[in-house]
Scaffold this motif. Sequence first.
Motif, PDB file in Angstrom:
ATOM      1  N   TYR A 289       3.806  15.583  -4.227  1.00  0.00           N
ATOM      2  CA  TYR A 289       4.452  14.410  -4.820  1.00  0.00           C
ATOM      3  C   TYR A 289       4.616  14.581  -6.323  1.00  0.00           C
ATOM      4  O   TYR A 289       3.780  15.209  -6.983  1.00  0.00           O
TER       5      TYR A 289
ATOM      6  N   TYR B  68       4.462   9.259  -8.944  1.00  0.00           N
ATOM      7  CA  TYR B  68       4.206   8.592  -7.669  1.00  0.00           C
ATOM      8  C   TYR B  68       2.778   8.830  -7.214  1.00  0.00           C
ATOM      9  O   TYR B  68       2.118   7.911  -6.710  1.00  0.00           O
TER      10      TYR B  68
ATOM     11  N   THR C 185       5.550   1.946  -8.868  1.00  0.00           N
ATOM     12  CA  THR C 185       5.205   2.138  -7.457  1.00  0.00           C
ATOM     13  C   THR C 185       4.981   0.801  -6.766  1.00  0.00           C
ATOM     14  O   THR C 185       5.371   0.607  -5.606  1.00  0.00           O
TER      15      THR C 185
ATOM     16  N   THR D 258      12.745   5.342  -1.355  1.00  0.00           N
ATOM     17  CA  THR D 258      11.676   6.048  -2.072  1.00  0.00           C
ATOM     18  C   THR D 258      11.227   7.269  -1.299  1.00  0.00           C
ATOM     19  O   THR D 258      11.059   8.356  -1.869  1.00  0.00           O
TER      20      THR D 258
END
Length: 493
Positions: free
Chosen positions: A144, A148, A218, A236
Amino acid sequence: MKSAIRKALAASVIPILLSLSGGSASAATGWHEYNSEHFTVYSDVSEHKVHQLMRDLERFRRAALAFTGQEELPENRNLRVFHFRDTAEFARFSGDRKIAGFYRETWQGPIIFSRDGDHGISGSGLIFHEYVHHLMRERSGMTYPRWYAEGFAELLASAELQEKSVLIGGVPQWRLSAWATEDPLTIEQLLVPDPANHASGDSGRYWNNYYASAWLMTHYLQLGHNAGHEDYRGATNNYLQAVAAGENPLKIFPEHFGKPIGEIQREIQRYMQDDIARHRLTVPRYDYSIPRRGLTKNERLFLLADEAVDAGNLNLAMEYLQQSEKHGLGWQENLSAMAVVKAREKNFTVGEKVMEEIGEYGQISHLTAANTAQFHLLKLQSLSATRKWNDDDYQAAVRYAKIAVQTGPHYLPGYRTLWTAYQLKGKSEAALQIMLSAYQQEPNHLNLNASIGFYLAHLGKNALAREYLERVVAWSHSQDLRSKAEDILRRTN
């Protein structure tokens, strides 16, 4: 949300970590090992309190899996926790009596250190934060982007464990200071962090704001739909997969979210004005049995000394080991550990005598074998620094390291000693094979991924190194380690 943040900021007297009262007066009869389904705890705190701590950890784990839609499957191995009754003893590892706990990456896997008190394990969201990273590595093959990974960890770390449910989406108290004098970072600043902030004297404040801003973004992408905003969860997920595949994070953002970055930025700013959106999960109590066994004195001393060595505190390690009961259960392991500590200080005389005594015992454990191998490796490294070589030490390091790997296949220090000995000998392919064998055991181990990535780069195999170094950049909290990995990755583009 902004009003909620301001209220929390006004009420908060909490800096980055919680300031807590001293350890509990309730003593246990000694140190014990406790095992739930997914955690192993070593502690001298009362059994009742340890059970509560473990039940909280298991409930948080269940909540994290439920929130992400992950299956209830076991991890590669239990996460270990050292939970101290004595605040002063805890501080010898933490360096600070006031914090609730901390997380450390070690060659034996990630470890949580915490101390007794009225706060419970949820008193330190930073422990939950790091555990989310652990889960994400264990459960996902995707690497990731940093915003994030950190934002999601912050989102879950502020979970509130209630009577019959877990509430996700609260304000992370330990980040409140970030916006006392500054505005949140923009989306562009999150997607592509400014390298100039990495080594600046103000980097601590910058990264605190980065984490807080990552949490906000987030939070909006995952929970904003609960407050009547557009649901961006699918977008997302697709965006994260594209970034992991190597796409430019700034260029593809509008393509996946269907809007310019500036418009999403304004939505997040409006979201800050709303009441904070939360998500409630029904997570029952963890009521499975939690067996415990008493640790022998030598076993306890070995465990604590091993962690002290890993933290670089050789004096503390030796202080523990010197309390060992001679010829008691575990004496062989502790004796070999003393030899290693002294060898790290370039004192090999003590170790030579220890090796003679260990040799009288015949069969040895994987811990003793690993320590014996490391002692000979340290001697070899000391000689090689002066361009000398002792083949007896090389052969002994390899022989005992192989015993450690065979008898303790999940114990990475044995592999590490073996591949380092091969590297000193110039046997690069043999060293790489041992590294990859260790990787089969622990594919999500940060230090192992770093070792493999940097060694492949050293051998000129930059294309093969990329996947390991990308994990280092995504996972490591060490700026030096990330910068080194990023530099190699830039040269291989």
